[in-house]
Design a protein around this motif. Structure first.
Motif, PDB file in Angstrom:
ATOM      1  N   GLN A 196     -43.484  43.579   2.761  1.00 44.61           N
ATOM      2  CA  GLN A 196     -42.958  44.780   3.595  1.00 44.61           C
ATOM      3  C   GLN A 196     -42.731  44.624   4.876  1.00 44.61           C
ATOM      4  OE1 GLN A 196     -42.657  47.259   1.424  1.00 44.61           O
ATOM      5  NE2 GLN A 196     -42.471  49.262   2.855  1.00 44.61           N
ATOM      6  N   VAL A 197     -41.772  45.323   5.448  1.00 48.87           N
ATOM      7  CA  VAL A 197     -41.255  45.363   6.894  1.00 48.87           C
ATOM      8  C   VAL A 197     -41.249  46.570   7.368  1.00 48.87           C
ATOM      9  CG1 VAL A 197     -39.512  44.635   8.497  1.00 48.87           C
ATOM     10  CG2 VAL A 197     -40.142  43.182   6.683  1.00 48.87           C
ATOM     11  N   GLN A 198     -41.691  46.938   8.242  1.00 52.21           N
ATOM     12  CA  GLN A 198     -41.993  48.036   9.039  1.00 52.21           C
ATOM     13  C   GLN A 198     -41.344  48.001  10.484  1.00 52.21           C
ATOM     14  OE1 GLN A 198     -46.060  49.064   9.609  1.00 52.21           O
ATOM     15  NE2 GLN A 198     -45.999  50.335   7.478  1.00 52.21           N
ATOM     16  N   LEU A 199     -40.436  48.961  10.645  1.00 50.34           N
ATOM     17  CA  LEU A 199     -39.378  49.062  11.778  1.00 50.34           C
ATOM     18  C   LEU A 199     -39.586  50.330  12.476  1.00 50.34           C
ATOM     19  CD1 LEU A 199     -36.003  48.210  10.002  1.00 50.34           C
ATOM     20  CD2 LEU A 199     -37.582  46.475  11.365  1.00 50.34           C
ATOM     21  N   VAL A 200     -39.947  50.459  13.929  1.00 50.90           N
ATOM     22  CA  VAL A 200     -40.161  51.526  14.586  1.00 50.90           C
ATOM     23  C   VAL A 200     -39.182  51.346  15.835  1.00 50.90           C
ATOM     24  CG1 VAL A 200     -41.849  52.822  16.143  1.00 50.90           C
ATOM     25  CG2 VAL A 200     -42.720  51.344  13.858  1.00 50.90           C
ATOM     26  N   GLU A 201     -38.403  52.776  15.809  1.00 48.19           N
ATOM     27  CA  GLU A 201     -37.374  52.603  16.868  1.00 48.19           C
ATOM     28  C   GLU A 201     -38.154  53.614  18.078  1.00 48.19           C
ATOM     29  OE1 GLU A 201     -34.648  53.265  12.949  1.00 48.19           O
ATOM     30  OE2 GLU A 201     -36.662  54.089  13.965  1.00 48.19           O
ATOM     31  N   SER A 202     -37.680  53.127  19.386  1.00 49.70           N
ATOM     32  CA  SER A 202     -37.902  54.061  20.277  1.00 49.70           C
ATOM     33  C   SER A 202     -36.902  53.937  21.434  1.00 49.70           C
ATOM     34  CB  SER A 202     -39.287  53.317  20.920  1.00 49.70           C
ATOM     35  OG  SER A 202     -39.013  51.938  21.682  1.00 49.70           O
ATOM     36  N   GLY A 203     -36.807  54.798  22.267  1.00 52.95           N
ATOM     37  CA  GLY A 203     -35.899  55.058  23.382  1.00 52.95           C
ATOM     38  C   GLY A 203     -34.834  56.436  23.088  1.00 52.95           C
ATOM     39  N   ARG A 204     -35.216  57.266  22.309  1.00 55.06           N
ATOM     40  CA  ARG A 204     -34.554  58.601  22.118  1.00 55.06           C
ATOM     41  C   ARG A 204     -34.388  59.146  23.533  1.00 55.06           C
ATOM     42  NH1 ARG A 204     -37.414  62.195  18.205  1.00 55.06           N
ATOM     43  NH2 ARG A 204     -35.713  63.617  18.909  1.00 55.06           N
ATOM     44  N   GLY A 205     -33.237  59.884  23.567  1.00 60.19           N
ATOM     45  CA  GLY A 205     -32.899  60.541  24.976  1.00 60.19           C
ATOM     46  C   GLY A 205     -31.878  61.492  24.869  1.00 60.19           C
ATOM     47  N   LEU A 206     -31.677  62.148  25.848  1.00 54.46           N
ATOM     48  CA  LEU A 206     -30.422  62.995  26.371  1.00 54.46           C
ATOM     49  C   LEU A 206     -29.801  62.507  27.561  1.00 54.46           C
ATOM     50  CD1 LEU A 206     -29.009  65.630  26.233  1.00 54.46           C
ATOM     51  CD2 LEU A 206     -30.498  66.898  27.455  1.00 54.46           C
ATOM     52  N   VAL A 207     -28.737  61.973  27.424  1.00 53.27           N
ATOM     53  CA  VAL A 207     -27.917  61.749  28.654  1.00 53.27           C
ATOM     54  C   VAL A 207     -26.657  62.080  28.769  1.00 53.27           C
ATOM     55  CG1 VAL A 207     -29.006  59.439  28.600  1.00 53.27           C
ATOM     56  CG2 VAL A 207     -26.869  59.823  27.345  1.00 53.27           C
ATOM     57  N   GLN A 208     -26.269  62.220  30.085  1.00 54.01           N
ATOM     58  CA  GLN A 208     -24.701  62.791  30.394  1.00 54.01           C
ATOM     59  C   GLN A 208     -23.720  61.841  29.914  1.00 54.01           C
ATOM     60  OE1 GLN A 208     -24.750  63.897  34.443  1.00 54.01           O
ATOM     61  NE2 GLN A 208     -25.195  66.062  33.710  1.00 54.01           N
ATOM     62  N   ALA A 209     -22.538  62.267  29.653  1.00 55.52           N
ATOM     63  CA  ALA A 209     -21.521  61.437  29.043  1.00 55.52           C
ATOM     64  C   ALA A 209     -21.349  60.412  30.215  1.00 55.52           C
ATOM     65  CB  ALA A 209     -20.080  62.373  29.023  1.00 55.52           C
ATOM     66  N   GLY A 210     -20.958  59.155  29.894  1.00 56.01           N
ATOM     67  CA  GLY A 210     -20.979  58.068  30.900  1.00 56.01           C
ATOM     68  C   GLY A 210     -22.149  57.164  31.192  1.00 56.01           C
ATOM     69  N   GLY A 211     -23.081  57.962  30.714  1.00 55.13           N
ATOM     70  CA  GLY A 211     -24.460  57.385  31.165  1.00 55.13           C
ATOM     71  C   GLY A 211     -24.874  56.341  30.193  1.00 55.13           C
TER      72      GLY A 211
ATOM     73  N   LEU B  64     -28.208  54.228  28.029  1.00 54.62           N
ATOM     74  CA  LEU B  64     -29.506  54.384  27.159  1.00 54.62           C
ATOM     75  C   LEU B  64     -29.755  53.038  26.386  1.00 54.62           C
ATOM     76  CD1 LEU B  64     -31.476  56.634  26.727  1.00 54.62           C
ATOM     77  CD2 LEU B  64     -30.493  57.294  24.668  1.00 54.62           C
ATOM     78  N   ARG B  65     -31.250  52.476  26.344  1.00 54.14           N
ATOM     79  CA  ARG B  65     -31.448  51.444  25.501  1.00 54.14           C
ATOM     80  C   ARG B  65     -32.357  51.925  24.438  1.00 54.14           C
ATOM     81  NH1 ARG B  65     -34.384  45.846  27.164  1.00 54.14           N
ATOM     82  NH2 ARG B  65     -36.276  46.907  27.119  1.00 54.14           N
ATOM     83  N   LEU B  66     -32.028  51.435  23.256  1.00 54.68           N
ATOM     84  CA  LEU B  66     -33.212  51.583  22.040  1.00 54.68           C
ATOM     85  C   LEU B  66     -33.715  50.352  21.687  1.00 54.68           C
ATOM     86  CD1 LEU B  66     -30.692  53.892  19.739  1.00 54.68           C
ATOM     87  CD2 LEU B  66     -32.043  54.615  21.565  1.00 54.68           C
ATOM     88  N   SER B  67     -34.746  50.543  21.408  1.00 48.17           N
ATOM     89  CA  SER B  67     -35.684  49.398  20.925  1.00 48.17           C
ATOM     90  C   SER B  67     -36.182  49.518  19.423  1.00 48.17           C
ATOM     91  CB  SER B  67     -36.945  49.240  21.705  1.00 48.17           C
ATOM     92  OG  SER B  67     -36.486  48.826  23.064  1.00 48.17           O
ATOM     93  N   CYS B  68     -36.234  48.634  18.709  1.00 50.47           N
ATOM     94  CA  CYS B  68     -36.497  48.642  17.446  1.00 50.47           C
ATOM     95  C   CYS B  68     -37.801  47.462  17.239  1.00 50.47           C
ATOM     96  CB  CYS B  68     -35.843  48.331  16.281  1.00 50.47           C
ATOM     97  SG  CYS B  68     -36.076  48.257  14.481  1.00 50.47           S
ATOM     98  N   ALA B  69     -38.920  47.806  16.999  1.00 52.36           N
ATOM     99  CA  ALA B  69     -39.945  46.655  16.795  1.00 52.36           C
ATOM    100  C   ALA B  69     -40.214  46.270  15.450  1.00 52.36           C
ATOM    101  CB  ALA B  69     -41.334  47.305  17.399  1.00 52.36           C
ATOM    102  N   ALA B  70     -40.137  45.244  15.038  1.00 51.45           N
ATOM    103  CA  ALA B  70     -40.173  45.019  13.673  1.00 51.45           C
ATOM    104  C   ALA B  70     -41.837  44.313  13.208  1.00 51.45           C
ATOM    105  CB  ALA B  70     -38.943  44.293  12.913  1.00 51.45           C
ATOM    106  N   SER B  71     -42.232  44.306  11.982  1.00 47.29           N
ATOM    107  CA  SER B  71     -43.483  43.544  11.295  1.00 47.29           C
ATOM    108  C   SER B  71     -42.732  42.477  10.810  1.00 47.29           C
ATOM    109  CB  SER B  71     -44.374  44.443  10.810  1.00 47.29           C
ATOM    110  OG  SER B  71     -43.553  44.951   9.709  1.00 47.29           O
ATOM    111  N   GLY B  72     -43.466  41.705  10.354  1.00 44.91           N
ATOM    112  CA  GLY B  72     -43.032  40.417   9.791  1.00 44.91           C
ATOM    113  C   GLY B  72     -43.100  39.096  10.340  1.00 44.91           C
TER     114      GLY B  72
END
Length: 131
Positions: A1-16, A18-26
């Protein structure tokens, strides 16, 4: 079983950016093919980008045409984490972004850009781009 947890959600203006992350088990994260998909309201989930490990230091990367040149995927195997750097964001990039992992072997010629290509999914993280 692998668990994935995303982070980095956000509201940005056009042209901006953002970085998302995904941490995985395993224990064998370095061998997983990892992908990012997104789903906008009222639309189907669509492929964004994937990385397939060739060796510990190299990988094949596939981008959707809509994000090529603006988004970059990377991974840190020591941290069991994959990242999605999003630059020059557009309102049409607004969606819930999902991280996905494939633990099955990947054929050399395979482009893992379908939902069925992946075995595990994160819960999703919202990205909103205002105009």
């Amino acid at each position: 079983q692998v668990q994935l947890v995303e982070s980095g959600r956000g509201l940005v203006q056009a042209g901006g950016s953002l970085r998302l992350s995904c941490a995985a088990s395993g224990r064998t994260f370095s061998s997983y093919a990892m992908g990012w998909f997104r789903q906008a309201p009222g639309k189907e989930r669509e492929f964004v980008v994937a990385t397939v490990a060739i060796s510990l230091s190299s990988a094949r990367i596939y981008y959707a045409d809509s994000v090529k040149g603006r988004f970059t995927i990377s991974r840190d195997n020591a941290k069991n984490t994959v990242y999605l750097q999003m630059n020059s964001l557009k309102p049409e990039d607004t969606a819930v972004y999902y991280c996905a992992a494939r633990v099955r072997a990947v054929d050399f010629s395979m482009r893992p850009d379908q939902i069925r290509d992946y075995d595990y999914w994160g819960q999703g993280t919202q990205v909103t781009v205002s105009s």
